[in-house]
Scaffold this motif. Structure first.
Motif, PDB file in Angstrom:
ATOM      1  N   GLU A   1      35.028  29.976  35.659  1.00 52.79           N
ATOM      2  CA  GLU A   1      35.830  28.774  35.433  1.00 52.79           C
ATOM      3  C   GLU A   1      36.949  28.618  36.468  1.00 52.79           C
ATOM      4  N   ASP A   2      36.993  29.528  37.454  1.00 57.83           N
ATOM      5  CA  ASP A   2      38.048  29.535  38.471  1.00 57.83           C
ATOM      6  C   ASP A   2      39.431  29.588  37.820  1.00 57.83           C
ATOM      7  N   LYS A   3      39.592  30.501  36.846  1.00 62.68           N
ATOM      8  CA  LYS A   3      40.852  30.645  36.113  1.00 62.68           C
ATOM      9  C   LYS A   3      41.345  32.090  36.078  1.00 62.68           C
TER      10      LYS A   3
ATOM     11  N   GLU B   1      35.766  38.508  29.556  1.00 62.15           N
ATOM     12  CA  GLU B   1      36.795  37.491  29.783  1.00 62.15           C
ATOM     13  C   GLU B   1      37.029  37.292  31.282  1.00 62.15           C
ATOM     14  N   ILE B   2      37.054  38.394  32.025  1.00 66.75           N
ATOM     15  CA  ILE B   2      37.241  38.298  33.479  1.00 66.75           C
ATOM     16  C   ILE B   2      36.069  37.561  34.114  1.00 66.75           C
ATOM     17  N   LYS B   3      34.862  37.867  33.671  1.00 63.83           N
ATOM     18  CA  LYS B   3      33.673  37.201  34.213  1.00 63.83           C
ATOM     19  C   LYS B   3      33.720  35.702  33.915  1.00 63.83           C
ATOM     20  N   ASN B   4      34.114  35.337  32.699  1.00 65.30           N
ATOM     21  CA  ASN B   4      34.216  33.923  32.345  1.00 65.30           C
ATOM     22  C   ASN B   4      35.311  33.229  33.159  1.00 65.30           C
ATOM     23  N   ALA B   5      36.416  33.946  33.410  1.00 64.99           N
ATOM     24  CA  ALA B   5      37.504  33.361  34.203  1.00 64.99           C
ATOM     25  C   ALA B   5      37.064  33.109  35.639  1.00 64.99           C
TER      26      ALA B   5
END
Length: 363
Positions: A355-357, A348-352
């Motif tokens: 996505e700059d989120k 989830e952290i990697k995806n954030a």
């Protein structure tokens, strides 16, 4: 001192080198698979621990950096926080982190980005808040007794904090309640403050499941990642003794968690499982925005009517997730690859980051 400001955390995150994020946690509870999962997702890792307690993280090779403290509670010291921020650290909280650091300190002093929603941790720690959230979510819970004098059948007596079942007991009358309180106090397991805050609820007879969920704020989706059941001393030892010897031994059951084992639930119960998770997530968004951001757990019993009765929740990663460090039946169905809860957090952290989120999933 006021609570840690979300805008301050966002400012720290904005200054981080997003290509060099470190996943950090306290060396206890679920640290092994939090750190292992982070390395699987390509992150550097750091563990905060007392000298001598670094052995498992060294021997299993899951930590790139060690931050040593005199006591675990020193994780909130400014020197430690400075080190974490210099590593571009995102800290993953777990039960031991909250217990050792102290909830007030986590809320007021710990100015390091944390994965998830730090404000929801108090809703887990305080029984009345926990019960309010679960009941308003439409989740079935055991009946609560307001006064020990009202005990008229078998009840479970629990106490505040993440104590792994220590001091919990079953009784069936006010006199028995007092006897067992005295026994637990003599063992050093309870204080007068604990007794004043005792939580008394009907004893529900059924099979135990701890259901581990993950709410992705990026996808607005609730996932079921695994389930476990607990080994508890000395109740699990008592039930191995024949009934006559149990009577003669006159042992008082205790419910200290000593281990966990993986389980799967009857497939026809899965609609209830998902419904409970979905309803809790929606209610948490209302009560303590942004709600159950990341891992959470519902600890429950399934009775003869095949009804799921929830008696407790963890509003962060739960110790039972250690049972599926290489994935569970449910995480395999979801992802088609080994997926621990620790790895799911780092995914989830990697995806954030992509996505700059990061600010959406940290507080």
């Amino acid at each position: 001192m006021g609570k840690v400001n979300k805008e301050d955390i966002k400012e720290i995150i904005d200054k981080y080198d997003k290509s060099n994020i470190t996943i950090a946690t306290l060396g206890s509870h679920t640290a092994l698979h939090i750190l292992r999962g982070a390395k699987q997702e390509g992150f550097r890792t750091a563990v905060v621990c007392e000298k001598g307690k670094e052995v498992p993280y060294e021997r299993f090779g899951v930590a790139d950096e060690f931050i040593f403290v005199e006591e675990y509670k020193n994780i909130v010291d400014e020197e430690v926080q400075d080190k974490l921020r210099s590593m571009n650290a995102i800290v993953v909280p777990h039960g031991s982190f909250v217990a050792y650091a102290g909830l007030d300190n986590v809320e007021d002093k710990f100015n390091v980005p944390m994965f998830g929603n730090r404000d929801v941790l108090r809703w887990e720690a305080e029984r009345d808040k926990e019960r309010k959230m679960l009941l308003e979510s439409g989740i079935r819970m055991p009946m609560k007794y307001e006064n020990p004098e009202d005990i008229d059948k078998a009840v479970m007596v629990k106490f505040p904090g993440a104590r792994g079942g220590q001091g919990y007991f079953i009784c069936s009358s006010y006199d028995e309640f007092n006897e067992k309180i005295d026994e637990m106090k003599s063992r050093g397991w309870l204080t007068d403050e604990d007794v004043a805050n005792a939580h008394i609820e009907e004893y529900v007879c059924g099979t135990n499941y701890c259901i581990h969920y993950f709410y992705s704020a990026l996808k607005d989706e609730v996932e079921v990642l695994g389930m476990d059941s607990r080994y508890e001393t000395n109740i699990d030892g008592i039930v191995r003794i024949p009934a006559q010897e149990q009577m003669e031994a006159n042992l008082s059951p205790s419910y200290v968690v000593s281990g966990n084992h993986p389980v799967v639930i009857r497939e026809s119960l899965l609609p209830q499982v998902f419904k409970n998770g979905d309803q809790l997530v929606e209610k948490a968004k209302e009560l303590v925005a942004p709600g159950m951001n990341g891992p959470f757990c519902l600890q429950c019993l399934v009775n003869d009517d095949r009804e799921i009765v929830v008696f407790e929740m963890s509003a962060r990663i739960d110790g039972g997730t250690n049972t599926f460090m290489n994935g569970s039946a449910y995480s395999y169905i979801q992802f088609g690859e080994p997926m621990s809860m620790g790895r799911r957090i780092s995914r989830e952290i990697k995806n954030a980051i992509k996505e700059d989120k990061l600010d959406v999933i940290t507080t």
